[in-house]
Design an enzyme around this catalytic site. Structure first.
Site, mmCIF file in Angstrom:
data_model
loop_
_atom_site.group_PDB
_atom_site.id
_atom_site.type_symbol
_atom_site.label_atom_id
_atom_site.label_comp_id
_atom_site.label_asym_id
_atom_site.label_seq_id
_atom_site.Cartn_x
_atom_site.Cartn_y
_atom_site.Cartn_z
ATOM 1 N N TYR A 229 9.733 -9.983 -9.636
ATOM 2 C CA TYR A 229 9.543 -10.111 -8.195
ATOM 3 C C TYR A 229 10.673 -10.932 -7.567
ATOM 4 O O TYR A 229 11.163 -10.590 -6.489
ATOM 5 C CB TYR A 229 8.183 -10.740 -7.879
ATOM 6 C CG TYR A 229 6.997 -9.972 -8.417
ATOM 7 C CD1 TYR A 229 7.008 -8.583 -8.489
ATOM 8 C CD2 TYR A 229 5.854 -10.622 -8.857
ATOM 9 C CE1 TYR A 229 5.909 -7.881 -8.972
ATOM 10 C CE2 TYR A 229 4.755 -9.924 -9.339
ATOM 11 C CZ TYR A 229 4.797 -8.553 -9.399
ATOM 12 O OH TYR A 229 3.716 -7.866 -9.870
ATOM 13 N N VAL B 137 1.864 -1.624 -15.988
ATOM 14 C CA VAL B 137 2.715 -0.812 -16.857
ATOM 15 C C VAL B 137 2.101 -0.859 -18.253
ATOM 16 O O VAL B 137 1.666 -1.920 -18.705
ATOM 17 C CB VAL B 137 4.162 -1.371 -16.887
ATOM 18 C CG1 VAL B 137 5.045 -0.553 -17.826
ATOM 19 C CG2 VAL B 137 4.763 -1.406 -15.482
ATOM 20 N N GLU C 216 0.103 -11.261 -4.690
ATOM 21 C CA GLU C 216 -0.377 -12.385 -5.486
ATOM 22 C C GLU C 216 -0.088 -12.064 -6.944
ATOM 23 O O GLU C 216 -0.206 -10.915 -7.360
ATOM 24 C CB GLU C 216 -1.883 -12.615 -5.322
ATOM 25 C CG GLU C 216 -2.286 -13.199 -3.999
ATOM 26 C CD GLU C 216 -2.780 -12.140 -3.028
ATOM 27 O OE1 GLU C 216 -2.870 -10.961 -3.423
ATOM 28 O OE2 GLU C 216 -3.047 -12.485 -1.872
#
Length: 185
Positions: A138, A94, A126
């Site tokens: 996440y 981003v 990862e």
């Protein structure tokens, strides 16, 4: 700010590579590295997709067609082996000035939806062990620690955390083509 998710196109590569260059944690791919994502072979057991988050061109005013600005991108690979059907996040980035506005969240949800639609059973990635903002994102999306790869990253050297989640009917999803609105606070 309104943004829309859509499939990455060849015309996006200059902006996508600039976003990756501005994000030291993102892989620095060559234009040819994106070819398999832009025109994947649907007959292969290895599926690929790449998405971009772009400013919604409908929010622009004026008589000339607005220039679309890419703010973020993500790419994933799904190995349909009949057993694990593992989907791997290959890259996500981003623009630094567009972070914390829901772009990464929306891209990941769209990739999870794509993985589910293509019969993935597991989604993994990862991430640099020191990338706390990404790890928080996440984890909010349900990914959990599955392992560690010592000295996986270079420049600077750093371990990779392996995070993953089963892909199920309750996996958070976002559809491609959805227009998002984010208020700056």
């Amino acid at each position: 700010m309104n943004f829309i998710l859509r499939a990455m196109q060849a015309a996006d590569l200059e902006q996508v590579r600039a976003i990756a260059a501005a994000s030291h944690e993102a892989p620095q791919w060559q234009p040819s590295d994106y070819a398999a994502y832009l025109s994947p072979d649907p007959q292969m057991a290895l599926l690929r997709t790449a998405l971009v988050a772009a400013l919604d061109p409908k929010q622009e005013s004026g008589s000339e067609p607005p220039e679309e600005n890419i703010l973020a991108f993500a790419a994933a690979t799904l190995l349909l082996d009949g057993a694990q059907n593992l989907c791997q996040l290959d890259s996500i980035a981003v623009l630094p000035q567009a972070r914390r506005q829901g772009l990464g969240n929306a891209l990941l949800r769209a990739l999870l939806a794509w993985a589910a639609q293509n019969n993935a059973r597991h989604f993994s990635l990862e991430v640099r062990a020191g990338n706390a903002p990404a790890i928080r994102l996440y984890r909010r999306l349900g990914l959990r620690p599955e392992g560690r790869r010592p000295s996986y990253y270079t420049h600077p050297e750093e371990d990779a955390l392996i995070l993953g989640t089963p892909v199920t009917a309750s996996t958070p999803r976002t559809q491609i083509g959805t227009v998002f609105h984010h208020e700056n606070h």
